[in-house]
Design a protein around this motif. Structure first.
Motif, PDB file in Angstrom:
ATOM      1  N   TRP A  61       0.843  -1.210   0.000  1.00 56.21           N
ATOM      2  CA  TRP A  61       0.000   0.000   0.000  1.00 56.21           C
ATOM      3  C   TRP A  61       0.871   1.251   0.000  1.00 56.21           C
ATOM      4  O   TRP A  61       0.659   2.167  -0.786  1.00 56.21           O
ATOM      5  CB  TRP A  61      -0.907   0.038   1.242  1.00 56.21           C
ATOM      6  CG  TRP A  61      -1.984  -0.993   1.257  1.00 56.21           C
ATOM      7  CD1 TRP A  61      -2.317  -1.844   0.240  1.00 56.21           C
ATOM      8  CD2 TRP A  61      -2.878  -1.289   2.334  1.00 56.21           C
ATOM      9  NE1 TRP A  61      -3.345  -2.660   0.624  1.00 56.21           N
ATOM     10  CE2 TRP A  61      -3.713  -2.337   1.893  1.00 56.21           C
ATOM     11  CE3 TRP A  61      -3.053  -0.782   3.614  1.00 56.21           C
ATOM     12  CZ2 TRP A  61      -4.706  -2.873   2.699  1.00 56.21           C
ATOM     13  CZ3 TRP A  61      -4.050  -1.318   4.416  1.00 56.21           C
ATOM     14  CH2 TRP A  61      -4.862  -2.349   3.965  1.00 56.21           C
ATOM     15  N   ASN A  64       2.635   1.591  -3.350  1.00 56.51           N
ATOM     16  CA  ASN A  64       1.769   2.132  -4.415  1.00 56.51           C
ATOM     17  C   ASN A  64       1.512   3.625  -4.216  1.00 56.51           C
ATOM     18  O   ASN A  64       1.502   4.384  -5.186  1.00 56.51           O
ATOM     19  CB  ASN A  64       0.425   1.389  -4.445  1.00 56.51           C
ATOM     20  CG  ASN A  64       0.565  -0.015  -4.968  1.00 56.51           C
ATOM     21  OD1 ASN A  64       1.549  -0.343  -5.605  1.00 56.51           O
ATOM     22  ND2 ASN A  64      -0.408  -0.858  -4.689  1.00 56.51           N
ATOM     23  N   LEU A  65       1.303   4.022  -2.952  1.00 57.06           N
ATOM     24  CA  LEU A  65       1.075   5.444  -2.661  1.00 57.06           C
ATOM     25  C   LEU A  65       2.284   6.273  -3.090  1.00 57.06           C
ATOM     26  O   LEU A  65       2.148   7.292  -3.762  1.00 57.06           O
ATOM     27  CB  LEU A  65       0.861   5.645  -1.153  1.00 57.06           C
ATOM     28  CG  LEU A  65      -0.545   5.571  -0.587  1.00 57.06           C
ATOM     29  CD1 LEU A  65      -0.479   5.723   0.927  1.00 57.06           C
ATOM     30  CD2 LEU A  65      -1.458   6.639  -1.135  1.00 57.06           C
ATOM     31  N   TRP A  67       5.010   5.416  -5.121  1.00 59.28           N
ATOM     32  CA  TRP A  67       5.349   5.379  -6.543  1.00 59.28           C
ATOM     33  C   TRP A  67       4.319   6.132  -7.383  1.00 59.28           C
ATOM     34  O   TRP A  67       4.673   6.818  -8.348  1.00 59.28           O
ATOM     35  CB  TRP A  67       5.511   3.940  -7.048  1.00 59.28           C
ATOM     36  CG  TRP A  67       6.858   3.364  -6.736  1.00 59.28           C
ATOM     37  CD1 TRP A  67       7.111   2.261  -5.978  1.00 59.28           C
ATOM     38  CD2 TRP A  67       8.151   3.852  -7.155  1.00 59.28           C
ATOM     39  NE1 TRP A  67       8.465   2.043  -5.890  1.00 59.28           N
ATOM     40  CE2 TRP A  67       9.131   2.999  -6.603  1.00 59.28           C
ATOM     41  CE3 TRP A  67       8.578   4.938  -7.925  1.00 59.28           C
ATOM     42  CZ2 TRP A  67      10.497   3.192  -6.819  1.00 59.28           C
ATOM     43  CZ3 TRP A  67       9.941   5.126  -8.127  1.00 59.28           C
ATOM     44  CH2 TRP A  67      10.874   4.259  -7.585  1.00 59.28           C
ATOM     45  N   GLY A  68       3.045   5.993  -7.021  1.00 60.10           N
ATOM     46  CA  GLY A  68       1.980   6.728  -7.734  1.00 60.10           C
ATOM     47  C   GLY A  68       2.201   8.220  -7.625  1.00 60.10           C
ATOM     48  O   GLY A  68       2.185   8.950  -8.628  1.00 60.10           O
ATOM     49  N   GLY A  69       2.442   8.676  -6.394  1.00 57.96           N
ATOM     50  CA  GLY A  69       2.683  10.100  -6.158  1.00 57.96           C
ATOM     51  C   GLY A  69       3.925  10.588  -6.882  1.00 57.96           C
ATOM     52  O   GLY A  69       3.904  11.637  -7.530  1.00 57.96           O
ATOM     53  N   LEU A  72       3.295  10.854 -10.772  1.00 61.22           N
ATOM     54  CA  LEU A  72       2.468  11.996 -11.190  1.00 61.22           C
ATOM     55  C   LEU A  72       3.157  13.330 -10.878  1.00 61.22           C
ATOM     56  O   LEU A  72       3.039  14.287 -11.645  1.00 61.22           O
ATOM     57  CB  LEU A  72       1.077  11.918 -10.553  1.00 61.22           C
ATOM     58  CG  LEU A  72       0.230  10.692 -10.959  1.00 61.22           C
ATOM     59  CD1 LEU A  72      -1.179  10.801 -10.413  1.00 61.22           C
ATOM     60  CD2 LEU A  72       0.168  10.506 -12.460  1.00 61.22           C
TER      61      LEU A  72
ATOM     62  N   ILE B  28      -5.196  -0.114  -6.936  1.00 62.23           N
ATOM     63  CA  ILE B  28      -3.894   0.395  -7.410  1.00 62.23           C
ATOM     64  C   ILE B  28      -4.071   1.816  -7.957  1.00 62.23           C
ATOM     65  O   ILE B  28      -3.292   2.720  -7.655  1.00 62.23           O
ATOM     66  CB  ILE B  28      -3.288  -0.545  -8.481  1.00 62.23           C
ATOM     67  CG1 ILE B  28      -2.950  -1.902  -7.854  1.00 62.23           C
ATOM     68  CG2 ILE B  28      -2.043   0.071  -9.115  1.00 62.23           C
ATOM     69  CD1 ILE B  28      -2.487  -2.954  -8.830  1.00 62.23           C
ATOM     70  N   PHE B  31      -4.530   4.224  -5.117  1.00 62.68           N
ATOM     71  CA  PHE B  31      -3.264   4.579  -4.461  1.00 62.68           C
ATOM     72  C   PHE B  31      -2.458   5.570  -5.309  1.00 62.68           C
ATOM     73  O   PHE B  31      -1.826   6.475  -4.763  1.00 62.68           O
ATOM     74  CB  PHE B  31      -2.432   3.322  -4.181  1.00 62.68           C
ATOM     75  CG  PHE B  31      -2.928   2.527  -3.008  1.00 62.68           C
ATOM     76  CD1 PHE B  31      -3.074   3.122  -1.768  1.00 62.68           C
ATOM     77  CD2 PHE B  31      -3.239   1.191  -3.136  1.00 62.68           C
ATOM     78  CE1 PHE B  31      -3.537   2.397  -0.685  1.00 62.68           C
ATOM     79  CE2 PHE B  31      -3.699   0.452  -2.052  1.00 62.68           C
ATOM     80  CZ  PHE B  31      -3.851   1.060  -0.825  1.00 62.68           C
ATOM     81  N   ILE B  32      -2.474   5.381  -6.622  1.00 62.87           N
ATOM     82  CA  ILE B  32      -1.725   6.289  -7.507  1.00 62.87           C
ATOM     83  C   ILE B  32      -2.259   7.720  -7.337  1.00 62.87           C
ATOM     84  O   ILE B  32      -1.497   8.658  -7.103  1.00 62.87           O
ATOM     85  CB  ILE B  32      -1.829   5.830  -8.983  1.00 62.87           C
ATOM     86  CG1 ILE B  32      -1.068   4.519  -9.195  1.00 62.87           C
ATOM     87  CG2 ILE B  32      -1.296   6.912  -9.931  1.00 62.87           C
ATOM     88  CD1 ILE B  32      -1.234   3.896 -10.572  1.00 62.87           C
ATOM     89  N   TRP B  34      -4.258   8.953  -4.876  1.00 65.12           N
ATOM     90  CA  TRP B  34      -4.157   9.451  -3.497  1.00 65.12           C
ATOM     91  C   TRP B  34      -2.723   9.851  -3.151  1.00 65.12           C
ATOM     92  O   TRP B  34      -2.500  10.839  -2.450  1.00 65.12           O
ATOM     93  CB  TRP B  34      -4.698   8.426  -2.484  1.00 65.12           C
ATOM     94  CG  TRP B  34      -6.189   8.498  -2.342  1.00 65.12           C
ATOM     95  CD1 TRP B  34      -7.074   7.494  -2.624  1.00 65.12           C
ATOM     96  CD2 TRP B  34      -6.973   9.614  -1.916  1.00 65.12           C
ATOM     97  NE1 TRP B  34      -8.355   7.927  -2.412  1.00 65.12           N
ATOM     98  CE2 TRP B  34      -8.338   9.226  -1.974  1.00 65.12           C
ATOM     99  CE3 TRP B  34      -6.686  10.913  -1.511  1.00 65.12           C
ATOM    100  CZ2 TRP B  34      -9.380  10.073  -1.626  1.00 65.12           C
ATOM    101  CZ3 TRP B  34      -7.726  11.768  -1.170  1.00 65.12           C
ATOM    102  CH2 TRP B  34      -9.052  11.338  -1.233  1.00 65.12           C
TER     103      TRP B  34
END
Lengths: 143, 94
Positions: A61, A64-65, A67-69, A72, B28, B31-32, B34
């Motif tokens: 979790w 993902n938080l 790497w996603g952040g 972007l 997924i 999470f990206i 957020w």
């Protein structure tokens, strides 16, 4: 300027930690069968209800938080011309006078971002574990 | 503006994820979005208190960036889903 670098470093560390924890958990489970490697959401859900939230899942979790952040935010930095796709990658590195403010920004903004995301993740885990305990008790009482 | 668009995308995806019980691994994508929303929240708040100026940038450029960011997140999620499906089918055939 380059605040995204700090959460990226944290994301790399978390990815490595996740891989190590995952390997340890698989070993602890005794690698009962080769089909264990196929992780469908349904299977994960069943496993969670039986054994609680695993550390590898918790770390995924955060992973993902982060790497996603990072992805972007990197896009936003590219849009604003703060990151370039060729060396030295950070526009601020071209001018020696910009390096000091860049490092200060990384220390303040980047560290704050990384800490904030981690704090939110800790709260998320706390809520998820309490919800899981509540659901397990409910299932137990229903039976 | 891109912060608001990403935050809205995160909320909508979370609602869908909750209703569809994480079908298609929507978590997924949640999470990206957020992750980016939280990081931009810190960035905007700190910049507002330290540098001053507007808290939210309401320009066409920022709106376009917001759309690009949301689409990119969606694209990355699609690739992850595709790779996971390939991996799963590969493991099944073994």
């Amino acid at each position: 300027m380059a605040c995204v670098v700090v959460p990226m470093v944290e994301a790399i560390i978390v990815t490595i930690a996740k891989k190590i924890v995952q390997r340890k958990e698989r070993k602890a489970l005794g690698n009962s069968s080769s089909t264990e490697t196929i992780n469908t959401p349904m299977k994960e859900e069943r496993q969670t209800l039986q054994m609680g939230l695993s550390w590898s899942r918790k770390l995924s979790w955060l992973n993902n938080l982060l790497w996603g952040g990072v992805f972007l935010l990197a896009l936003e930095h590219i849009w604003h011309g703060e990151i370039i796709l060729w060396p030295p990658f950070l526009t601020a590195m071209k001018n020696p006078a910009d390096i000091q403010p860049m490092l200060e920004e990384m220390a303040l903004f980047g560290t704050s971002m990384a800490i904030f995301v981690t704090v939110v993740w800790v709260i998320m885990i706390y809520i998820a574990e309490h919800k899981l305990k509540y659901n397990c008790t409910k299932i137990y009482l229903d039976d | 503006m891109y912060f608001i668009i990403t935050a809205l995308a995160a909320i909508v995806t979370t609602v869908f994820c909750y209703n569809m019980q994480d079908k298609h691994r929507l978590s997924i994508l949640c999470f990206i979005y957020w992750g980016a929303t939280l990081m931009w929240l810190v960035d905007h708040v700190l910049a507002f208190f330290i540098e001053g100026g507007e808290l939210f940038e309401m320009t066409l450029d920022a709106a376009l960036l917001g759309c690009l960011v949301v689409l990119s997140g969606f694209f990355v999620w699609g690739i992850i889903l595709f790779l996971k499906n390939i991996k799963r089918s590969h493991l099944k055939t073994e």
